[in-house]
Write a protein that holds these residues in place. Structure first.
Motif, short mmCIF file in Angstrom:
data_model
loop_
_atom_site.label_atom_id
_atom_site.label_comp_id
_atom_site.label_asym_id
_atom_site.label_seq_id
_atom_site.Cartn_x
_atom_site.Cartn_y
_atom_site.Cartn_z
N THR A 9 0.85 -1.20 0.00
CA THR A 9 0.00 0.00 0.00
C THR A 9 0.88 1.25 0.00
O THR A 9 2.06 1.19 0.37
CB THR A 9 -0.91 0.04 1.25
N ASP A 10 0.27 2.37 -0.38
CA ASP A 10 1.01 3.64 -0.37
C ASP A 10 1.54 3.92 1.03
O ASP A 10 2.67 4.38 1.21
CB ASP A 10 0.07 4.80 -0.75
N GLU A 11 0.70 3.64 2.02
CA GLU A 11 1.04 3.96 3.40
C GLU A 11 2.28 3.17 3.85
O GLU A 11 3.13 3.69 4.55
CB GLU A 11 -0.14 3.67 4.33
N GLN A 12 2.36 1.89 3.42
CA GLN A 12 3.53 1.07 3.78
C GLN A 12 4.80 1.65 3.14
O GLN A 12 5.85 1.73 3.78
CB GLN A 12 3.33 -0.37 3.28
N ILE A 13 4.67 2.08 1.89
CA ILE A 13 5.83 2.63 1.19
C ILE A 13 6.28 3.93 1.86
O ILE A 13 7.47 4.13 2.14
CB ILE A 13 5.50 2.88 -0.31
N VAL A 14 5.29 4.79 2.14
CA VAL A 14 5.62 6.10 2.74
C VAL A 14 6.31 5.93 4.09
O VAL A 14 7.27 6.63 4.40
CB VAL A 14 4.33 6.96 2.86
N LYS A 15 5.84 4.96 4.85
CA LYS A 15 6.43 4.69 6.17
C LYS A 15 7.93 4.37 6.02
O LYS A 15 8.77 4.86 6.77
CB LYS A 15 5.70 3.51 6.81
N VAL A 17 9.82 5.22 3.43
CA VAL A 17 10.52 6.41 2.93
C VAL A 17 10.88 7.32 4.10
O VAL A 17 12.00 7.81 4.20
CB VAL A 17 9.66 7.18 1.88
N ILE A 18 9.91 7.52 5.01
CA ILE A 18 10.15 8.37 6.18
C ILE A 18 11.30 7.81 7.03
O ILE A 18 12.10 8.55 7.58
CB ILE A 18 8.86 8.54 7.01
N LYS A 19 11.38 6.47 7.07
CA LYS A 19 12.44 5.85 7.89
C LYS A 19 13.79 5.87 7.21
O LYS A 19 14.77 5.36 7.74
CB LYS A 19 12.03 4.43 8.25
N GLY A 20 13.85 6.41 5.98
CA GLY A 20 15.15 6.57 5.34
C GLY A 20 15.34 5.85 4.03
O GLY A 20 16.35 6.03 3.36
N GLU A 21 14.38 4.99 3.63
CA GLU A 21 14.56 4.27 2.37
C GLU A 21 14.03 5.14 1.22
O GLU A 21 12.98 4.85 0.62
CB GLU A 21 13.84 2.92 2.43
N VAL A 22 14.80 6.19 0.96
CA VAL A 22 14.38 7.24 0.01
C VAL A 22 14.09 6.69 -1.38
O VAL A 22 13.17 7.13 -2.07
CB VAL A 22 15.47 8.33 -0.04
N LYS A 64 7.80 17.28 2.28
CA LYS A 64 6.84 17.35 3.37
C LYS A 64 6.38 15.98 3.85
O LYS A 64 5.43 15.90 4.63
CB LYS A 64 5.61 18.15 2.92
N ILE A 65 7.03 14.94 3.38
CA ILE A 65 6.50 13.59 3.66
C ILE A 65 6.47 13.28 5.16
O ILE A 65 5.64 12.49 5.62
CB ILE A 65 7.26 12.53 2.84
N ASP A 66 7.35 13.91 5.91
CA ASP A 66 7.35 13.73 7.37
C ASP A 66 6.03 14.19 7.98
O ASP A 66 5.65 13.76 9.06
CB ASP A 66 8.47 14.56 8.00
N MET A 67 5.37 15.12 7.28
CA MET A 67 4.14 15.69 7.84
C MET A 67 2.93 14.79 7.61
O MET A 67 1.86 15.03 8.18
CB MET A 67 3.88 17.08 7.23
N TYR A 68 3.09 13.78 6.74
CA TYR A 68 2.00 12.82 6.57
C TYR A 68 2.04 11.88 7.77
O TYR A 68 3.00 11.17 7.97
CB TYR A 68 2.16 12.05 5.26
N ARG A 69 1.02 11.90 8.56
CA ARG A 69 1.06 11.17 9.82
C ARG A 69 0.16 9.94 9.84
O ARG A 69 -0.41 9.60 10.87
CB ARG A 69 0.66 12.08 10.97
#
Lengths: 189, 151
Positions: A9-15, A17-22, A64-69
């Motif tokens: 899911t998008d949410e899994q990917i974004v998580k 990315v936020i943790k550093g897997e750019v 701004k991806i850090d701001m997606y909570r």
């Protein structure tokens, strides 16, 4: 290592990315580039501005991806960010923001420019193009971005009842045109 | 309930909204309505993979290059809770220091003058730690502040 694949899911990917897997951000771009570009085409009505807009939206998304909570769906957050950026950009390049009853350039509504590969998409595209310009984006958001009436209202501030009636009309046309077509034959199997 | 009423009700539904019970019963019993609603539902799913317009070529490589060129700061992978936990641990250690036997030994050898520089060093350590936390969480702190401001 990341366990991200096309079914993630998008949410899994974004998580991730936020943790550093750019590098996984590429999946997000691949999934949404044409959808964001379509928002650009609805707002700017020309390829070049829409292309620039698409690039800017993804760079802004990354910033701004850090701001997606993880509150709500990522695609809603992304659509809202893209739409707001588009409206601001429209204002800054001093084009007509009203969008009332304008039609797209001839070349941008020709079938070869549309990414509607099958029968269903063709029917819907024709129906969308029959609508006044300012409502077309609502149908894009509903049918292609998968947003709800309330989410579209929150982004565009177009009244829910207006969105609802436009979507209803499009669905009705879709159903009438699909009856007796290949799609229905397929459905029968 | 008539077929056209059931279909109209179905078409008016929002995404993820369920039809009323009487509509569901009608759809369940009526073969034509069942086929039509399935046709619409499947079309809606199929449409989500598409878009109205298409880029002539993908832009993901450009975006990824731009992201690399921007030399974005390393993304944080330590939760705020862990930061807070370590901060509390450092503070607790500072508070516990006077009760430590080794410090008593040092104080005995160097006298009371030892305590002031020691406290300054400890104070600097916790200040430095707090500064690093704030510097790496500016956006988050800004958002939290604006969130409470709105409240």
């Amino acid at each position: 290592m990341s366990e991200i694949n096309e079914y993630s899911t998008d949410e899994q990917i974004v998580k991730k990315v936020i943790k550093g897997e750019v590098r996984l951000f590429k999946h997000i771009v691949d999934r949404y580039e044409n959808k964001i570009f379509s928002i650009g085409m609805r707002l700017f009505k020309n390829y070049d501005d829409s292309y620039d807009f698409t690039q800017e939206v993804f760079l802004k998304t990354f910033e701004k991806i850090d701001m997606y909570r993880n509150k709500g769906q990522f695609r809603f957050w992304l659509t809202k960010l893209a739409y707001n950026h588009g409206i601001n950009k429209l204002g800054s390049i001093k084009k007509d923001v009203s969008l009332n009853n304008e039609i797209l350039d001839e070349k941008s509504i020709t079938p070869d420019k549309l990414h509607l590969k099958n029968e269903i998409k063709d029917i819907l595209a024709a129906e969308i193009n029959r609508l006044p310009e300012k409502y077309r984006i609502c149908l894009d958001f509903y049918f292609f971005m998968g947003l709800s009436y309330r989410e579209i209202n929150e982004i565009t501030h177009i009244p829910v009842n207006t969105i609802k009636s436009n979507v209803f009309r499009a669905k009705d046309v879709l159903l009438k045109r699909l009856k007796g077509t290949i799609a229905e034959d397929y459905n029968e199997m | 309930m008539k077929c056209n009423e059931a279909i109209e009700h179905f078409l008016k539904l929002d995404r993820y909204e369920k039809p009323a019970v009487k509509v569901r019963i009608h759809i369940f019993l009526c073969k034509d309505c069942r086929r039509e609603t399935r046709l619409v539902a499947e079309s809606l799913i199929a449409l989500q993979t598409g878009s109205s317009f298409k880029l002539e070529s993908g832009i993901s490589n450009n975006i990824m290059e731009a992201i690399g060129a921007e030399q974005c700061p390393q993304r944080r992978d330590v939760s705020s809770f862990k930061w807070l936990f370590v901060w509390v641990l450092i503070l607790a250690s500072i508070i516990a220091v006077p009760y430590n036997k080794q410090l008593g030994f040092l104080r005995m050898h160097f006298g009371v003058n030892f305590e002031l520089p020691f406290v300054i060093v400890m104070g600097l350590a916790i200040t430095l730690y707090s500064v690093i936390y704030i510097a790496t969480h500016v956006e988050e702190i800004k958002n939290s502040v604006s969130f409470y401001d709105k409240k």
